[in-house]
Motif scaffolding. Structure first.
Motif, PDB file in Angstrom:
ATOM      1  N   VAL A   1      60.335  14.551  -2.396  1.00  0.00           N
ATOM      2  CA  VAL A   1      59.087  15.143  -2.499  1.00  0.00           C
ATOM      3  C   VAL A   1      59.275  16.435  -1.705  1.00  0.00           C
ATOM      4  CG1 VAL A   1      57.773  14.165  -0.819  1.00  0.00           C
ATOM      5  CG2 VAL A   1      56.855  15.535  -2.612  1.00  0.00           C
ATOM      6  N   SER A   2      58.877  17.757  -2.408  1.00  0.00           N
ATOM      7  CA  SER A   2      59.093  18.792  -1.663  1.00  0.00           C
ATOM      8  C   SER A   2      58.106  19.033  -0.411  1.00  0.00           C
ATOM      9  CB  SER A   2      58.712  20.294  -2.588  1.00  0.00           C
ATOM     10  OG  SER A   2      57.281  20.136  -2.902  1.00  0.00           O
ATOM     11  N   ASP A   3      58.200  19.795   0.419  1.00  0.00           N
ATOM     12  CA  ASP A   3      57.117  20.138   1.446  1.00  0.00           C
ATOM     13  C   ASP A   3      56.047  21.232   0.581  1.00  0.00           C
ATOM     14  OD1 ASP A   3      55.260  20.212   3.565  1.00  0.00           O
ATOM     15  OD2 ASP A   3      56.824  20.455   4.949  1.00  0.00           O
ATOM     16  N   LEU A   4      54.957  21.195   0.953  1.00  0.00           N
ATOM     17  CA  LEU A   4      53.980  22.190   0.505  1.00  0.00           C
ATOM     18  C   LEU A   4      54.452  23.430  -0.098  1.00  0.00           C
ATOM     19  CD1 LEU A   4      51.017  22.006  -0.746  1.00  0.00           C
ATOM     20  CD2 LEU A   4      50.290  22.816   1.422  1.00  0.00           C
ATOM     21  N   TYR A   5      54.470  23.782  -1.455  1.00  0.00           N
ATOM     22  CA  TYR A   5      55.065  24.933  -1.825  1.00  0.00           C
ATOM     23  C   TYR A   5      56.234  25.449  -1.230  1.00  0.00           C
ATOM     24  CZ  TYR A   5      49.894  24.983  -2.917  1.00  0.00           C
ATOM     25  OH  TYR A   5      48.717  25.050  -3.355  1.00  0.00           O
ATOM     26  N   SER A   6      57.168  24.524  -0.944  1.00  0.00           N
ATOM     27  CA  SER A   6      58.614  24.867  -0.659  1.00  0.00           C
ATOM     28  C   SER A   6      59.384  25.310  -1.828  1.00  0.00           C
ATOM     29  CB  SER A   6      59.081  23.893   0.336  1.00  0.00           C
ATOM     30  OG  SER A   6      59.270  22.497  -0.403  1.00  0.00           O
ATOM     31  N   ILE A   7      59.062  25.036  -3.069  1.00  0.00           N
ATOM     32  CA  ILE A   7      59.850  25.119  -4.193  1.00  0.00           C
ATOM     33  C   ILE A   7      59.704  26.584  -4.413  1.00  0.00           C
ATOM     34  CG2 ILE A   7      60.084  24.963  -6.670  1.00  0.00           C
ATOM     35  CD1 ILE A   7      59.200  21.924  -6.015  1.00  0.00           C
ATOM     36  N   GLU A   8      58.362  27.138  -4.190  1.00  0.00           N
ATOM     37  CA  GLU A   8      57.993  28.519  -4.229  1.00  0.00           C
ATOM     38  C   GLU A   8      58.897  29.375  -3.129  1.00  0.00           C
ATOM     39  OE1 GLU A   8      54.152  26.860  -5.903  1.00  0.00           O
ATOM     40  OE2 GLU A   8      55.881  26.114  -4.581  1.00  0.00           O
TER      41      GLU A   8
ATOM     42  N   ALA B   1      66.199  32.605  -5.746  1.00  0.00           N
ATOM     43  CA  ALA B   1      66.040  32.489  -7.256  1.00  0.00           C
ATOM     44  C   ALA B   1      65.088  33.581  -7.617  1.00  0.00           C
ATOM     45  CB  ALA B   1      65.224  31.089  -7.311  1.00  0.00           C
ATOM     46  N   PRO B   2      65.553  34.226  -8.672  1.00  0.00           N
ATOM     47  CA  PRO B   2      64.560  35.367  -9.019  1.00  0.00           C
ATOM     48  C   PRO B   2      63.305  35.134  -9.824  1.00  0.00           C
ATOM     49  CG  PRO B   2      66.464  34.868 -10.693  1.00  0.00           C
ATOM     50  CD  PRO B   2      66.585  33.967  -9.503  1.00  0.00           C
ATOM     51  N   THR B   3      63.058  33.970 -10.052  1.00  0.00           N
ATOM     52  CA  THR B   3      61.804  33.743 -10.605  1.00  0.00           C
ATOM     53  C   THR B   3      61.397  32.266 -10.242  1.00  0.00           C
ATOM     54  OG1 THR B   3      62.676  32.601 -12.582  1.00  0.00           O
ATOM     55  CG2 THR B   3      62.137  34.867 -12.583  1.00  0.00           C
TER      56      THR B   3
END
Length: 779
Positions: free
Chosen positions: A315-322, A331-333
């Motif tokens: 699982v990601s940490d909170l909003y770490s994918i953003e 990542a451009p988007t």
């Protein structure tokens, strides 16, 4: 045709409730193997439905309390399910200033169980397949919800050096989470802490991989050990993957400077041990390593965990994918970031916004073949294995036992065992109690309930937390304890040091309780990730906890002036640090008559501290981290690689207090080192420890290793085993360690484990700097 129609409904925002319970398939047959049930369900799901299972949005706005025994889902939750069919929620039961949930508008344990039931009922009845929701909850040192047990934070728990006690803590956390309808517990935190400036040191088990692995593995075992058929098992989520606690400059989330060999030798083993103990979830971290964000690092998220045989999900940490897009700029988007994370082996999006883009990423071909099904399959597997399709609900009445008496007793025992005596000049402690005795209790942490608890703690009802003032008065009700705050942790606008001095002049002894705080308040601002924002206009006590990194380790505010004024009175001075990181202790080490650290000792901390001060409990806590003399020594940790450090121009290179250090009210002698090689390559190390003092006590016997020569540069010493042993006065105990062959492995030049042949130093002692017995063994 049915998949196309369902996809059309999603695109139009129309509910699929008309399908609820109408489709029957093999996935509903509990007699079939889990793999077959997962395969059947996956074959029926649309891309949108699959993506929904990977979303874990914030949960505390998903319920409404409509009566003392009535909790319903909110319109926001209904909209969420209609739009996404989210498969998880995070922190549904959480209460704190960030969530704006208080004792007045938050959930009691029984209400929490009713909220969980309402959420499950709505999902089951209003989605096509009725897939139950996972409820993930923060639980690093107790479930972060109203009414639950608050144990000492990770650093304090590690100071007990007692894995068996951690197993019991895990059992209590698991029971409290599951009885309220939760399924996933976030914790333990296995980051290795080498920089005390970092804001989250308090959450960790310290700087050593073996200690962290043992403590974390024991807690995971208590949480169920991966057997989800147990009624109180949770899916333990290990935090944070990887090398999160060593950021440049001590800045939370910053780039981590760490080599591959260091990762293999130190940072990965605690996670591996916890996985082997049954952990079924791992959380990625905000930082990057060697230019790759950890949230999209395939080498660690997929390759390493696959080699381990890991059967859970990442699982990601909170909003770490953003953050792959917005912070690291690789990542451009957001869509590209989502695809990068999923392709790298990150299964679940904590926050749930980034992975909504996976639908379009799948259609544009940005996802690796099978990546989506692999991730969804991991999640569904655990839902089936936990039995949620057959038993999604809990009995609200069972939640009434949350935070019960036995839990409080265990919290008190953990606090007792964690307290670490650092100095005891002239055996001032334990205090000799006399009928007319007067104690001056001074300091910002002497009677502040929230400063005892650390970060990731829910609001507490009045009287729930025992402060030091409470504890002293309860343990010795016949003596006079005069309390004067003196000053705050940080705020210098109000203070009364003169009153503290007057109290000290009239007292037989002064107990000054100083240090720091991770107590959040409603004045502080918070990032969307929950980290606190440092704001010069808001001066609370908070100087530690997520987001509160330090550039010094000094006591803040007027605390140094307070201690110096108390010293000048000539009254014997006991200094107690309540802290989330190893703060600077140079002045106290030189000037206090007795010095203790209690970390953040939890709800029973005041009782435990008082029991130690009055001698009802003989302290045996040992430092899980090195205490530096100054920030100029950072990073400083005991198992650093050769060569030996040399002095600085301004002072010594040695720490103020070394890893594993701690005093007792009694003394222990070591003798009889015996090394017994086994035919299978193992080594049994025996030593006799004698309590040579006049009090019963506990000793933490520590075994360290070092190869004379090795194929790669090795630490000067590394912990290989330890035992916390209770020894009555005048008696001896033989302590035996059996080292496996793997204890003599190193990471070789090719980055693979290798058995290091040759002579090894075998060292047994009371700390990393207090070796009492030494021998050699040839592999």
């Amino acid at each position: 045709m049915k998949k196309i129609y369902t996809a059309l409904l999603f695109s139009l925002g129309i509910t699929v409730a008309s399908y609820a319970r109408t489709e029957k398939g093999a996935y509903l047959d509990a007699n079939l193997p889990t793999e077959q049930r997962v395969a059947d369900l996956l074959s029926r799901m649309t891309v949108e439905e699959k993506v929904g299972q990977l979303l874990c949005p914030l949960g505390w706005e998903m319920y409404e309390i409509t009566g003392p025994k009535s909790v319903e889902v909110s319109q926001k939750f209904k909209d969420l399910i209609q739009q996404t069919e989210a498969g998880m929620l995070w922190a549904t039961y959480r209460a704190d200033p960030w969530t704006r949930k208080t004792l007045d508008n938050g959930l009691t344990p029984e209400q929490a169980a009713r909220a969980g039931n309402a959420i499950q009922k709505y999902v089951i009845e209003n989605t096509r397949f009725g897939i139950p929701v996972f409820l993930a909850e923060e639980a690093p040192h107790g479930h972060m919800a109203i009414g639950t047990t608050v144990f000492p934070t990770g650093l304090g728990m590690a100071a007990t050096w007692n894995p068996e006690l951690m197993h019991t803590v895990g059992e209590i956390i698991g029971r409290e989470v599951r009885s309220q309808g939760g399924h996933i517990s976030y914790g333990p935190v296995l980051d290795l802490s080498r920089d005390p400036r970092w804001s989250r040191v308090e959450e960790t088990f310290g700087e050593d991989p073996l200690l962290a692995g043992r403590m974390g593995g024991a807690m995971v075992g208590g949480l169920g050990g991966g057997d989800l058929s147990k009624p109180n098992s949770t899916i333990a989520t290990l935090k944070h993957f990887l090398a999160y606690a060593v950021p440049e400059g001590g800045q939370n989330g910053n780039y981590s400077v760490v080599g591959k060999r260091d990762l293999l030798q130190n940072f990965l083993p605690p996670f591996r041990e916890a996985v082997d103990s049954g952990a079924l979830s791992i959380m990625s971290s905000y930082n990057s390593i060697d230019g790759i964000p950890c949230t999209s690092n395939k080498e660690i998220l997929f390759d390493v965990t696959t080699d381990w045989g890991f059967k859970g999900f990442v699982v990601s940490d909170l909003y770490s994918i953003e953050g792959i897009h917005e912070t690291h700029h690789v990542a451009p988007t957001i869509e590209d970031a989502a695809a990068m994370a999923l392709n790298a082996g990150l299964d679940v999006d904590l926050g749930g916004d980034a992975y909504r883009n996976l639908v379009s990423a799948a259609r544009s071909g940005k996802l690796d073949s099978g990546a989506l099904d692999r991730a969804v399959g991991r999640v569904l597997t655990l839902k089936f294995e936990m039995g949620l399709f057959e038993n999604p609900y809990v009995k609200p009445e069972s939640a009434r036992s949350v935070g019960g008496f036995r839990s409080g007793e265990v919290a008190r025992e953990v606090a007792r065992q964690s307290i670490t005596l650092l100095k005891n000049e002239g055996n001032l402690l334990p205090l000799e109690v006399r009928p007319s005795m007067k104690i001056a209790l001074v300091g910002p942490n002497a009677d502040n309930a929230y400063n005892m608890l650390g970060d990731y703690t829910a609001p507490q009802p009045e009287g729930r937390v025992v402060t030091v003032l409470d504890g002293l008065r309860r343990q010795q009700p016949g003596i006079e304890v005069k309390y004067v705050k003196g000053c705050a942790v940080r705020d210098t606008s109000t203070a009364d040091i003169a009153a503290a001095v007057r109290a000290a002049l009239e007292a037989d002894v002064v107990i000054a309780v100083v240090g720091g705080s991770s107590a959040r308040d409603f004045k502080t601002s918070y990032k969307e990730t929950g980290a606190a924002v440092v704001d010069a206009t808001t001066v609370s006590d908070m100087e530690c906890g997520e987001g509160y990194d330090r550039e010094t380790l000094d006591l803040l505010g007027l605390q140094p002036q307070l201690l110096k004024a108390l010293k000048e009175t000539g009254t014997p001075l006991v200094v107690v640090y309540i802290e989330g990181r190893p703060l600077e202790k140079e002045w106290a080490a030189e000037n206090a008559d007795a010095l203790l650290t209690a970390y953040y000792p939890g709800q029973e901390g005041g009782n435990a501290i008082a029991e130690v001060i009055f001698g009802k409990y003989n302290p045996a806590g040992r430092l899980p981290v090195t205490v530096p003399r100054s920030v100029g020594q950072i990073p400083i940790y005991y198992n650093r690689r050769a060569p030996q450090l040399h002095p600085y121009v301004e002072g010594e290179a040695s720490p103020r207090y070394p890893f594993g250090y701690g005093l007792s009210y009694t003394t222990f002698d070591y003798s009889g080192l015996n090394l017994l090689p086994g035919d299978d390559g193992t080594l049994t190390v025996e030593a006799t420890v004698t309590n040579s003092g006049d009090r019963d006590g506990e000793e933490v016997v520590q075994l360290y290793l070092h190869p004379e020569y090795a194929a790669t540069v090795q630490p000067l010493m590394r912990l290989a085993d330890f035992r916390r042993v209770s020894i009555p006065k005048g008696e001896s105990r033989k302590v035996c360690f059996k080292l496996p062959v793997s204890a003599f492995e190193i990471i070789g030049p090719d980055y693979k484990p290798m058995l290091q042949k040759g002579s090894w130093d075998i060292m047994v002692g009371a700390s990393s700097a207090d070796i009492r017995l030494k021998g050699s063994h040839v592999m």
